[in-house]
Design a protein around this motif. Structure first.
Motif, PDB file in Angstrom:
ATOM      1  N   PRO A  48      38.427  45.230  31.171  1.00  0.00           N
ATOM      2  CA  PRO A  48      38.587  46.640  31.557  1.00  0.00           C
ATOM      3  C   PRO A  48      39.992  47.001  32.038  1.00  0.00           C
ATOM      4  O   PRO A  48      40.480  48.103  31.771  1.00  0.00           O
ATOM      5  CB  PRO A  48      37.556  46.813  32.687  1.00  0.00           C
ATOM      6  CG  PRO A  48      36.522  45.773  32.414  1.00  0.00           C
ATOM      7  CD  PRO A  48      37.287  44.601  31.884  1.00  0.00           C
ATOM      8  N   SER A  49      40.656  46.089  32.745  1.00  0.00           N
ATOM      9  CA  SER A  49      41.987  46.375  33.277  1.00  0.00           C
ATOM     10  C   SER A  49      43.091  45.594  32.576  1.00  0.00           C
ATOM     11  O   SER A  49      44.271  45.874  32.760  1.00  0.00           O
ATOM     12  CB  SER A  49      42.038  46.046  34.773  1.00  0.00           C
ATOM     13  OG  SER A  49      41.929  44.647  34.981  1.00  0.00           O
ATOM     14  N   GLY A  50      42.706  44.581  31.796  1.00  0.00           N
ATOM     15  CA  GLY A  50      43.692  43.754  31.116  1.00  0.00           C
ATOM     16  C   GLY A  50      44.190  42.581  31.927  1.00  0.00           C
ATOM     17  O   GLY A  50      45.078  41.849  31.482  1.00  0.00           O
ATOM     18  N   PHE A  51      43.604  42.365  33.109  1.00  0.00           N
ATOM     19  CA  PHE A  51      44.055  41.268  33.956  1.00  0.00           C
ATOM     20  C   PHE A  51      42.898  40.770  34.807  1.00  0.00           C
ATOM     21  O   PHE A  51      42.061  41.555  35.254  1.00  0.00           O
ATOM     22  CB  PHE A  51      45.188  41.721  34.875  1.00  0.00           C
ATOM     23  CG  PHE A  51      45.645  40.665  35.855  1.00  0.00           C
ATOM     24  CD1 PHE A  51      46.378  39.578  35.422  1.00  0.00           C
ATOM     25  CD2 PHE A  51      45.317  40.758  37.201  1.00  0.00           C
ATOM     26  CE1 PHE A  51      46.789  38.596  36.315  1.00  0.00           C
ATOM     27  CE2 PHE A  51      45.724  39.788  38.101  1.00  0.00           C
ATOM     28  CZ  PHE A  51      46.467  38.704  37.656  1.00  0.00           C
ATOM     29  N   GLY A  52      42.866  39.451  35.041  1.00  0.00           N
ATOM     30  CA  GLY A  52      41.827  38.909  35.897  1.00  0.00           C
ATOM     31  C   GLY A  52      42.227  37.577  36.501  1.00  0.00           C
ATOM     32  O   GLY A  52      42.985  36.810  35.900  1.00  0.00           O
ATOM     33  N   VAL A  53      41.739  37.319  37.703  1.00  0.00           N
ATOM     34  CA  VAL A  53      41.903  36.026  38.363  1.00  0.00           C
ATOM     35  C   VAL A  53      40.556  35.628  38.945  1.00  0.00           C
ATOM     36  O   VAL A  53      39.714  36.470  39.247  1.00  0.00           O
ATOM     37  CB  VAL A  53      42.964  36.053  39.492  1.00  0.00           C
ATOM     38  CG1 VAL A  53      44.348  36.285  38.937  1.00  0.00           C
ATOM     39  CG2 VAL A  53      42.612  37.108  40.535  1.00  0.00           C
ATOM     40  N   GLY A  54      40.362  34.322  39.105  1.00  0.00           N
ATOM     41  CA  GLY A  54      39.120  33.865  39.693  1.00  0.00           C
ATOM     42  C   GLY A  54      39.169  32.389  40.004  1.00  0.00           C
ATOM     43  O   GLY A  54      40.047  31.662  39.530  1.00  0.00           O
ATOM     44  N   SER A  55      38.226  31.952  40.818  1.00  0.00           N
ATOM     45  CA  SER A  55      38.120  30.546  41.188  1.00  0.00           C
ATOM     46  C   SER A  55      36.648  30.183  41.311  1.00  0.00           C
ATOM     47  O   SER A  55      35.858  30.963  41.848  1.00  0.00           O
ATOM     48  CB  SER A  55      38.846  30.282  42.509  1.00  0.00           C
ATOM     49  OG  SER A  55      38.726  28.931  42.889  1.00  0.00           O
ATOM     50  N   ILE A  56      36.306  29.006  40.805  1.00  0.00           N
ATOM     51  CA  ILE A  56      34.927  28.521  40.835  1.00  0.00           C
ATOM     52  C   ILE A  56      34.921  27.099  41.380  1.00  0.00           C
ATOM     53  O   ILE A  56      35.768  26.286  41.013  1.00  0.00           O
ATOM     54  CB  ILE A  56      34.290  28.519  39.429  1.00  0.00           C
ATOM     55  CG1 ILE A  56      34.322  29.919  38.807  1.00  0.00           C
ATOM     56  CG2 ILE A  56      32.867  27.975  39.475  1.00  0.00           C
ATOM     57  CD1 ILE A  56      33.380  30.905  39.423  1.00  0.00           C
ATOM     58  N   GLY A  57      33.955  26.792  42.245  1.00  0.00           N
ATOM     59  CA  GLY A  57      33.791  25.436  42.744  1.00  0.00           C
ATOM     60  C   GLY A  57      34.384  25.229  44.121  1.00  0.00           C
ATOM     61  O   GLY A  57      34.922  26.157  44.741  1.00  0.00           O
ATOM     62  N   GLN A  58      34.315  23.986  44.580  1.00  0.00           N
ATOM     63  CA  GLN A  58      34.811  23.628  45.902  1.00  0.00           C
ATOM     64  C   GLN A  58      35.517  22.278  45.854  1.00  0.00           C
ATOM     65  O   GLN A  58      35.231  21.430  45.002  1.00  0.00           O
ATOM     66  CB  GLN A  58      33.664  23.557  46.918  1.00  0.00           C
ATOM     67  CG  GLN A  58      32.994  24.893  47.195  1.00  0.00           C
ATOM     68  CD  GLN A  58      31.879  24.768  48.217  1.00  0.00           C
ATOM     69  OE1 GLN A  58      31.304  23.704  48.399  1.00  0.00           O
ATOM     70  NE2 GLN A  58      31.576  25.862  48.903  1.00  0.00           N
ATOM     71  N   ASN A  59      36.446  22.118  46.788  1.00  0.00           N
ATOM     72  CA  ASN A  59      37.143  20.842  46.986  1.00  0.00           C
ATOM     73  C   ASN A  59      37.771  20.341  45.685  1.00  0.00           C
ATOM     74  O   ASN A  59      38.410  21.106  44.978  1.00  0.00           O
ATOM     75  CB  ASN A  59      36.186  19.816  47.594  1.00  0.00           C
ATOM     76  CG  ASN A  59      35.617  20.288  48.921  1.00  0.00           C
ATOM     77  OD1 ASN A  59      36.325  20.886  49.728  1.00  0.00           O
ATOM     78  ND2 ASN A  59      34.328  20.042  49.148  1.00  0.00           N
TER      79      ASN A  59
END
Length: 239
Positions: free
Chosen positions: A58-69
């Motif tokens: 929708p905006s042309g940009f994305g960031v994300g993080s999944i998981g731990q340690n």
């Protein structure tokens, strides 16, 4: 990507390379470690790619993080500013499949297409300007007056860098007259995890590489992990 690794390459392009195809422009695999097939890092990485393919279009940009340690993975994707949401999504999905083939079991990698870039790592890189993952492409044809052409190219790109700095999407395109019947077309863009000032600094630095990458060439690019520019003597963005 590792801050101590040196990822730097010159890539040479024919006139229309990448314009009609969907092959990646280039990629780098990191040396920050490997993950086990079928393990939690791979599971988190696949979830991250799915998340980015829905979050970013929708905006042309994305960031994300999944998981731990040690199993946590961080990802970023950016689509070219003129690309439609559907083409953006297609590019991100393709990039996710392709980077896992090119960098199997690597905990970090980056891949570029004409329409998007996708980067992931087991290290938090958000907000950090990436000037290590970088490559050049240029048109093999030379201009007749390289001194004047180089001056015009730098002038246009510097103007577009200033406009991208002021633009909410850190993106700008524009043209400059080269004569009665010729135009120069340019594009500048940054990822939106870095600050406005860092975007301008990033663009200024790669524009400063014009003599090294594309001296007197009809078209060229410096493509990095946080910013890029492109110029051509023909239109290459969607109206």
């Amino acid at each position: 990507m590792s801050s101590t690794s040196s990822f730097y390459l010159l890539a040479f392009s024919l006139l229309l390379q990448g314009v009609f195809g969907v092959d990646p422009l280039f990629n780098f695999c990191s040396n920050t470690g490997n993950f086990t097939a079928g393990g939690p890092y791979e599971t988190n990485l696949n979830k991250l790619f799915d998340y980015l393919s829905y979050q970013a279009p929708p905006s042309g940009f994305g960031v994300g993080s999944i998981g731990q340690n040690s199993e946590q993975t961080y990802g970023l994707t950016l689509c070219r500013g003129d690309v439609s949401s559907s083409d953006c999504k297609t590019c991100i999905v393709d990039a996710g499949f392709e980077i896992l083939k090119r960098c199997p079991y690597n905990k970090g990698a980056i891949i570029w297409y004409d329409n998007c870039l996708l980067k992931y790592s087991n290290m938090d890189f958000f907000g950090q300007t990436d000037l290590q993952n970088r490559f050049y492409m240029y048109n093999l044809n030379n201009v007749s007056d390289p001194v004047q052409f180089n001056q015009k190219t730098k002038e246009l790109l510097r103007q577009l860098a200033t406009e991208a700095y002021a633009n909410q999407k850190f993106y700008s395109t524009g043209t400059m007259e080269l004569g009665e019947s010729h135009k120069l077309y340019g594009l500048t863009q940054c990822t939106r995890d870095i600050s406005r000032d860092d975007c301008k600094k990033c663009l200024d630095e790669i524009i400063g590489e014009l003599p090294s990458c594309c001296d007197g060439k009809e078209g060229g690019r410096v493509v990095g992990g946080s910013c890029n520019f492109r110029y051509e003597i023909y239109p290459f963005v969607n109206a």
